[in-house]
Design an enzyme around this catalytic site. Structure first.
Site, PDB file in Angstrom:
ATOM      1  N   TYR A 209     -11.598 -26.758 -14.974  1.00  0.00           N
ATOM      2  CA  TYR A 209     -10.779 -27.834 -14.411  1.00  0.00           C
ATOM      3  C   TYR A 209      -9.328 -27.380 -14.288  1.00  0.00           C
ATOM      4  CZ  TYR A 209      -8.394 -32.357 -14.059  1.00  0.00           C
ATOM      5  OH  TYR A 209      -7.597 -33.396 -13.658  1.00  0.00           O
TER       6      TYR A 209
ATOM      7  N   LYS B 164      -7.036 -27.071 -10.896  1.00  0.00           N
ATOM      8  CA  LYS B 164      -5.814 -27.845 -10.689  1.00  0.00           C
ATOM      9  C   LYS B 164      -4.579 -26.944 -10.568  1.00  0.00           C
ATOM     10  CE  LYS B 164      -7.358 -32.033 -10.429  1.00  0.00           C
ATOM     11  NZ  LYS B 164      -7.161 -32.849  -9.209  1.00  0.00           N
TER      12      LYS B 164
END
Length: 257
Positions: A158, A162
């Site tokens: 993740y 990002k």
């Protein structure tokens, strides 16, 4: 002065707009008079949010879209352009997470998360480039994260996705400024949503995040809406390639006790 923040009559597409942050932004822009198309993978949720948008007195379109499929994204874009003629605002809010030790994360899990959070965002930006150019005031708003800036335990995939969102935002901010398109990101602080509720409420992880947030609380998801409206408006006409943190001071904080 207030007219600089006026987005009434503009056409906004919110990808990932059927829940959480995306839904709040979609409804917030509709409340300010923008015509809003909020999409996601589930048609029932798309129709529900589209109904809420229309109830605010603006136009909408109820079409599902899967950001992991170029065919789906392109078909969605064609339908939006057929209905509205152009697009002024693209919000990329589709995202998910995997919480798992990095050593145990499989290539399939890694690639799947990248497909949604980063490659899917790229697909949407590419697909909507021409419609955004048409209106002359194109705005792209990407949803980044605190994980764009720092590491969080057991969410390496993740975090990498990002961090990529932030890099993509900077690159498009520079490349597409010549087309009159301003590309920026919002980095939300700690907001409780469906994808992180279990990890935050009443947990040591949640308590650590509260301790690191000078305002001492989690954010209310509606507190993101004003920043999105600002970035979509003429008030942000000289801002591109950057990120605004809406985080209660989290990224600024050092020792808080």
């Amino acid at each position: 002065m207030s007219s600089r923040f006026d987005i009434s009559g503009r056409v906004a597409v919110v990808v990932g707009g059927t829940s959480g942050i995306g839904q709040a932004i979609a409804l917030g822009m509709a409340a300010e008079g923008a015509h809003v198309v909020a999409t996601g993978r589930r048609q029932d949720l798309v129709e529900s949010v589209s109904g809420e948008i229309k109830a605010l007195g603006v136009r909408s379109l109820a079409l599902a879209c899967d950001v992991e499929s170029s065919d789906s994204v392109n078909a969605f874009r064609d339908a939006v352009v057929a209905e509205f003629g152009h697009v002024d605002i693209l919000v990329n809010a589709a995202g998910r997470t995997i919480r798992k030790p990095t050593a145990d994360t499989t290539p399939e899990e890694w690639n799947s998360l990248m497909e949604t959070n980063l490659t899917g965002m790229l697909r949407c930006c590419q697909a909507f480039l021409e419609p955004l150019k048409e209106g002359g005031k194109g705005r792209i708003i990407n949803i980044a994260s605190l994980a764009s800036f720092g590491a969080y335990h057991n969410v390496a995939a993740y975090g990498a996705s990002k961090a990529g969102v932030l890099a993509l935002t900077k690159s498009l901010g520079c490349e597409w400024a010549k087309f009159g398109i301003r590309t920026n990101a919002i980095a939300p602080g700690v907001f409780v949503t469906d994808i992180n509720r279990e990890a935050l409420n009443g947990t040591p992880r949640g308590q650590e995040m509260l301790m690191r947030t000078p305002m001492g609380r989690f954010g209310d998801i509606d507190e993101l809406v004003g920043t999105a409206i600002f970035l979509a408006s003429d008030a942000a006409s000289f801002i591109t390639g950057t990120s605004i943190a809406v985080d209660g001071g989290y990224l600024a904080s050092g020792v808080n006790q």
